[in-house]
Design an enzyme around this catalytic site. Structure first.
Site, PDB file in Angstrom:
ATOM      1  N   SER A   1     -30.986 -34.150  -5.069  1.00 28.88           N
ATOM      2  CA  SER A   1     -31.723 -34.143  -6.379  1.00 28.88           C
ATOM      3  C   SER A   1     -31.422 -33.237  -7.376  1.00 28.88           C
ATOM      4  CB  SER A   1     -33.344 -34.001  -6.000  1.00 28.88           C
ATOM      5  OG  SER A   1     -33.380 -32.557  -5.571  1.00 28.88           O
TER       6      SER A   1
ATOM      7  N   LYS B   1     -35.969 -27.243  -7.765  1.00 23.86           N
ATOM      8  CA  LYS B   1     -35.941 -28.195  -8.695  1.00 23.86           C
ATOM      9  C   LYS B   1     -35.971 -27.123 -10.134  1.00 23.86           C
ATOM     10  CE  LYS B   1     -36.886 -32.214  -7.137  1.00 23.86           C
ATOM     11  NZ  LYS B   1     -36.567 -31.824  -5.894  1.00 23.86           N
TER      12      LYS B   1
END
Length: 200
Positions: free
Chosen positions: A121, A158
């Site tokens: 990701s 993230k």
């Protein structure tokens, strides 16, 4: 003449959508032969995490970063490495580099950890599946920083953004959705990523 009792499409027959190993619908895709091992590796990790009920890729296995007893230094250091024609390395050695001082902010030794990343990701930020990241828990999280966060007891990595005053965990891969907190979910910033250790 009566219709045949077998053959043809039957209502309700066949595999139900989302009932396979991935828990969601799939589709056919042409993949370059040279990239098949990479795709198979990614899918194997997805299956493993689906089976374990862990969902999307997370950062795992926090390891305390050893100090000088393990990270022996200093090592020879060149300020620049030419990417064109090779040159004798000794001609460019300018200094020595202590990995402890290079990787760990002074005074943050006890708060610095290495975590191994699982998943893709954050590919756009240069963080690959299997990379190690250096995480400083003493740094204050700020807008735009890459962080390790805990949502509902699960770790994830993230980029931290704020939209309308609310934190959003942004993926660096268009195939992954940004993580917006739903009402009742709890977010804790575990630490700030300062380095990526990437094998070549």
């Amino acid at each position: 003449m009566s219709p045949p009792s077998h053959g043809g499409r039957r209502p309700g027959a066949g595999r139900k959508p989302g009932s396979g190993v991935y828990g969601e619908p799939t589709q056919s895709l042409r993949i370059p032969v040279s990239q098949l091992p990479v795709v198979f590796s990614v899918l194997a990790r997805v299956r493993t995490r689906r089976t374990a009920g862990l969902g999307e890729a997370v950062a795992v296995n926090p390891l305390a970063l050893e100090t000088a007893s393990r990270l022996r230094g200093p090592i020879r250091f060149s300020a620049t490495v030419p990417a064109g024609f090779p040159s004798p390395a000794d001609d460019y050695v300018q200094d020595t580099l202590d990995l402890n001082l290079h990787l760990i902010r002074h005074g943050h030794e006890a708060a610095t950890f290495i975590l191994r990343v699982e998943g893709w990701s954050m590919l756009g930020a240069g963080i690959h599946d299997g990379d190690e990241i250096v995480v400083d828990r003493a740094l204050a999280p700020a807008e735009g920083k890459i962080v390790v966060a805990i949502i509902n007891g699960q770790l994830t990595i993230k980029r931290l953004r704020f939209r309308e005053g609310q934190p959003v965990l942004v993926a660096e891969n268009p195939h992954f959705k940004d993580r917006v907190l739903a009402e009742g979910e709890e977010l804790e910033i575990w630490g700030v990523v300062t380095r990526v250790l990437h094998k070549v």
